[in-house]
Design an enzyme around this catalytic site. Structure first.
Site, short mmCIF file in Angstrom:
data_model
loop_
_atom_site.label_atom_id
_atom_site.label_comp_id
_atom_site.label_asym_id
_atom_site.label_seq_id
_atom_site.Cartn_x
_atom_site.Cartn_y
_atom_site.Cartn_z
N SER A 112 4.62 1.31 -3.39
CA SER A 112 3.87 2.10 -4.36
C SER A 112 4.13 1.57 -5.77
CB SER A 112 4.25 3.59 -4.21
OG SER A 112 3.33 4.41 -4.89
N GLU A 208 -2.96 -1.66 -0.77
CA GLU A 208 -3.02 -0.30 -0.25
C GLU A 208 -3.10 0.63 -1.44
OE1 GLU A 208 -0.43 2.36 -0.31
OE2 GLU A 208 0.57 1.21 -1.86
N HIS A 275 1.05 4.39 2.16
CA HIS A 275 1.39 5.81 2.00
C HIS A 275 1.06 6.65 3.23
CE1 HIS A 275 1.46 4.51 -2.21
NE2 HIS A 275 2.14 5.61 -2.48
#
Length: 308
Positions: A112, A208, A275
């Site tokens: 992330s 992502e 995630h």
């Protein structure tokens, strides 16, 4: 290309736990993750930034950078796990001494917001990193995610990496071997135009994201395409796009396919990293084989130095 091998992590070694982004919300979860690491045989050193607060950040930029530097320079610490992401890691980049970090190569793992650290350490410190699961996400886990996390700590991402639950999607067939870079698309986009921009030339790009609308994903991909950087790629892997909402009836899956349809390199989508779970940990800055046709990624290099 990152050529440094990392210090091997063994049971009984000390792992540092830190936060380089936004504040921690639940310290009980931190305690639970520490106990999980200890149960698996590791000593844990928690950084002060886990408990710090500067606005919405886990300490000032300088404090977070100093903590990360201190962990790299501490020979007792064999690996560094980012407990969570959020926002703010890019703010510490000007305060990091990449030349010093290069002299002390050790595992840095997270995903992330940690994307910025994974790729800058690869580029500026010649050091591979791991796009890997974080402690804040381990309050709930499946057997594969748990086992793969601890496999990476002991061995690194090795061998064939393939989906465990849902079938990946071969969007463009082919097989290619190249260095893997990337992570969260929003952070890749945020670094564009800076000195920390991710080098995509002759690379396989992993992307992502989470909580973005379809038009936002389209904007970021369009910018990468307009920059000419996408034409430099050898391949692309798309991971989870979790809670990414449709826009005017158009889903994220359609946005990805529309933007990627004119590229001729191998493309694998719906790969289980990002995630959600199961979570496949990926080596950043190392050579992998992307076999989009057979929907498998193979880690071709050893992450760690051989024991002396």
């Amino acid at each position: 290309m990152a050529t440094n091998k990392l210090i091997k992590i063994n049971k009984g070694d000390t792992i540092a736990l830190t936060v380089m982004s936004s504040i921690v919300g639940d310290f009980n979860q931190v305690d639970s993750f520490v106990k999980m690491l200890q149960k698996e045989g590791y000593k844990v050193k928690c950084g002060e930034c886990i408990y710090s607060k500067d606005g919405f950040l886990a300490g000032t930029d300088q404090k977070r950078a100093n903590e990360l530097m201190s962990f790299f320079l501490d020979d007792e610490i064999k690996g560094i796990l980012c407990y969570k992401g959020g926002y703010g890691a890019q703010r510490i980049l000007p305060y990091l001494d990449f030349k010093e970090i290069k002299k002390h190569p050790k595992l840095l793992m997270g995903f992330s917001d940690v994307t910025v650290l994974l790729n800058t350490l690869n580029q500026f410190a010649n050091m591979p990193t791991v796009h890997g699961e974080m402690g804040v996400c381990m309050s709930e886990y499946d057997d594969f995610t748990y086992n793969h996390l601890f496999k990476v700590l002991s061995d690194g991402p090795t061998g064939e990496l393939r989906n465990q639950q849902n079938e990946a999607i071969c969007f463009k067939e082919g097989i290619v071997e190249a260095e893997l870079v990337g992570g969260n698309l929003s952070l890749i986009y945020a670094l564009m135009g800076t000195r920390y921009e991710i080098d995509l030339k002759d690379k396989i790009l992993f992307i992502e994201d989470v909580d973005e609308a379809a038009y936002s994903i389209d904007r970021m991909l369009s910018s990468l395409i307009l920059s000419g950087k996408m034409n430099q790629l050898k391949g692309l892997i798309g991971g989870y796009f979790t809670n990414c909402s449709s826009y005017k009836g158009v889903k994220v899956e359609e946005v990805l396919k529309r933007n990627l349809k004119d590229f001729n390199f191998p493309i694998l989508l719906n790969f289980e990293s990002g995630h959600s779970k199961p979570f496949i940990n990926l080596p950043i800055g190392q050579i992998v084989k992307l076999d989009a046709t057979n929907k498998v990624v193979t880690a071709l290099e050893s992450l760690y130095q051989q024991d002396k």
